[in-house]
Design an enzyme around this catalytic site. Structure first.
Site, short mmCIF file in Angstrom:
data_model
loop_
_atom_site.label_atom_id
_atom_site.label_comp_id
_atom_site.label_asym_id
_atom_site.label_seq_id
_atom_site.Cartn_x
_atom_site.Cartn_y
_atom_site.Cartn_z
N GLU A 247 -9.34 4.38 -2.73
CA GLU A 247 -8.50 5.06 -1.74
C GLU A 247 -7.14 5.24 -2.39
O GLU A 247 -6.43 4.27 -2.63
CB GLU A 247 -8.38 4.23 -0.46
N CYS A 281 -0.41 5.57 3.62
CA CYS A 281 -1.04 6.68 2.89
C CYS A 281 -1.37 7.82 3.85
O CYS A 281 -1.54 8.96 3.42
CB CYS A 281 -2.23 6.25 2.07
N GLU A 379 3.46 12.63 -3.80
CA GLU A 379 3.56 11.63 -2.73
C GLU A 379 4.89 10.87 -2.85
O GLU A 379 5.20 10.34 -3.90
CB GLU A 379 2.38 10.65 -2.82
#
Ligand code: ADP
Length: 480
Positions: A247, A281, A379
């Site tokens: 992930e 996230c 990100e």
């Protein structure tokens, strides 16, 4: 009083490491919660060996025995939610309600898998050939490395460790360096709940030191963290062929269309973008607003942001705690500088003074960005959102799908056709309608698409896929 010393736990025993590192409260850097005694590579190997030795014992227990252990651990986690929530808030910096909520969720996850292991997971059917019966059964994968990040110090470990143990695997667990105390408590609770020695081992240590060992000598690796580390793990397993579940990042859009309820859209953006200091996230990162609502939405966001209280994670009335550490703070500020250089107007994003020295940053909104700007591609992982103005829903959908890290995507609209279209055409692994992009349930699959995830989905009914390997057996009764 000297700080508590946290050590690795191998085969049920506390094992000191080779160097001590302070565990610092991000709300008050003068507060050292604990010292971590960090393991070296040899200790990581020892933990794998202990897990390997415990495998015949744990994998042969009945589902009921495993269920009892997980259920007991879940009860203790929930009963201690206030205390563990306080520890988590002090260690990681999310607010007390957020931290307590995370602890409760960890307890729910443990209890969910206590129940899940008692459910049927196999198949029995007739062969296409006469007289032959087929069964498809599930068996443990073996020794599993669980490698986790700092942003959910107890929930992410719980959602990996609980299914691993439930389905009969043994575990070596390496939490992120910033959050050893929450990890230690979870392992302590599970071990006291009745695990045999070695079924769950804790390795506290640097990723660069123990990581390469934990990703080579095991049967499966479940990892949550950065794209670059995840890619490295995948490469490291080419020779061993270990099962890998990753992930990784998310770059999550929230679309706000002309038909949105403005107050719903603002709350979704605030909670999704700034909840847990934006360090999720699944955090909303890009706000895509259509032309008819853009100005009113941006204005309402600024009003809401100016009333957002930033401060010590454990103080009452605080909406948002600190950024986790100085390097993450620098990264957040660097991205804001890049956004300004590329022409954005940044509202907020300044350092917030407080009585104690902590890593406090005001929530930030970069207005007037293009979907191709760096802040909308990479990100950030902080309390930073940007706004992209588009002319139509179609353009909004295209902007929402521009990312390569498609974990979660949301839309705020009261138009049913728009909502249905978005659900169908979003590239993300999880889609939210009139809800924040962050905030998911534990009994359904979790995961993204594109660069965001690799391997079978996590959590809920999906977890059995990664944490077991199936066996298809054909039986003929012999000659009649
Ligand atoms: P984040 O930015 O969320 O900290 P990282 O990928 O750096 O993401 O870290 C996630 C987890 O991976 C942490 O527990 C970290 O210690 C661990 N880690 C770091 N490097 C490695 C490595 N080379 N192999 C395995 N795990 C690693």
């Amino acid at each position: 009083m000297s700080a508590r010393l946290l050590t690795s736990v191998i085969a049920g025993r506390a094992v000191p490491g080779v160097e001590e590192r302070p565990n610092i409260n991000p709300s008050d850097v003068s507060d050292v919660l604990a010292e971590t005694s960090a393991a070296d590579a040899a200790m990581a190997q020892w933990a794998i060996d202990a897990a390997r030795e415990a495998l015949p014992v744990w994998s042969q227990t009945t589902p009921w025995e495993r269920s009892v252990v997980l259920d007991r651990a879940g009860s203790e986690v929930m009963a201690r939610a206030d205390e563990l929530g306080d520890l988590l808030a002090r260690e990681e910096g999310k607010t007390l309600p957020e931290a307590r909520g995370e602890v409760i969720r960890a307890g729910q996850i443990l209890k969910y898998f206590a129940g899940a292991v008692l459910q049927p997971h196999g198949l029995a059917l007739d062969s296409v050939r006469p007289g032959i019966e087929i069964t498809v059964t599930r068996e443990p994968v073996g020794v599993v490395s669980v490698i986790t990040p700092w942003n959910f110090p107890i929930a992410i470990p719980a959602w990996k460790i609980a299914p691993a143990l439930a389905f009969g695997n043994t575990v070596v667990f390496k939490p992120a360096e910033l959050v050893p105390a929450s990890a230690w408590e979870l392992v302590d609770i599970l071990n006291r709940a009745g695990l045999p020695p070695g079924a769950l081992n804790l390795v506290l240590g640097r990723g660069s030191v123990v990581g390469p060992v934990l990703t080579t000598g095991v049967d499966a690796i479940t990892f949550t963290g950065s794209v670059s580390t995840g890619r490295g793990i995948l490469q490291a397993t080419v020779d061993s062929g270990a099962k890998v579940q990753l992930e990784l990042g998310g770059k999550n859009p929230l679309v706000v269309t002309d038909d949105a309820d403005l107050s719903v859209a603002v709350e979704c953006a605030m909670q999704g973008g700034f909840g847990s200091t934006g360090q999720r996230c699944t955090a909303s990162s890009i706000l895509v607003a259509t032309a008819g609502i853009h100005d009113a939405f941006v204005e309402a966001m600024q009003a809401r942001m100016s009333a957002w209280t930033v401060g010590d994670a454990r103080s009452a009335g605080v909406d948002m705690g600190p950024v986790v550490d100085p390097s993450q703070l620098a990264q957040d500020e660097d991205y804001l500088a890049v956004a300004r250089e590329q022409g954005a107007q940044v509202v907020g994003g300044h350092r917030v003074e407080s009585a104690a020295a902590g890593h406090f940053l005001a929530p930030a909104l970069a207005i007037g960005t293009a979907i191709t700007d760096r802040i909308n591609v990479e990100e950030v992982f902080g309390p930073v959102m940007s706004v992209v103005r588009v002319d139509s829903y179609d353009e909004a959908l295209a902007a929402a799908n521009a990312s390569t890290m498609n974990l979660s995507a949301g839309i705020c609209t009261t138009d049913l056709a728009e909502a249905a279209h978005f659900r169908r055409h979003s590239k993300a692994g999880m889609v939210m309608v009139n809800l924040p992009t962050a905030g998911v349930d534990f009994h359904v699959p979790f995961g993204g698409r594109g660069e965001s995830s690799h391997g079978p989905r996590e959590q809920g009914t999906a977890a059995v896929e990664f944490f077991t390997t199936s066996k298809t057996s054909y039986t003929h009764p012999g000659q009649p």
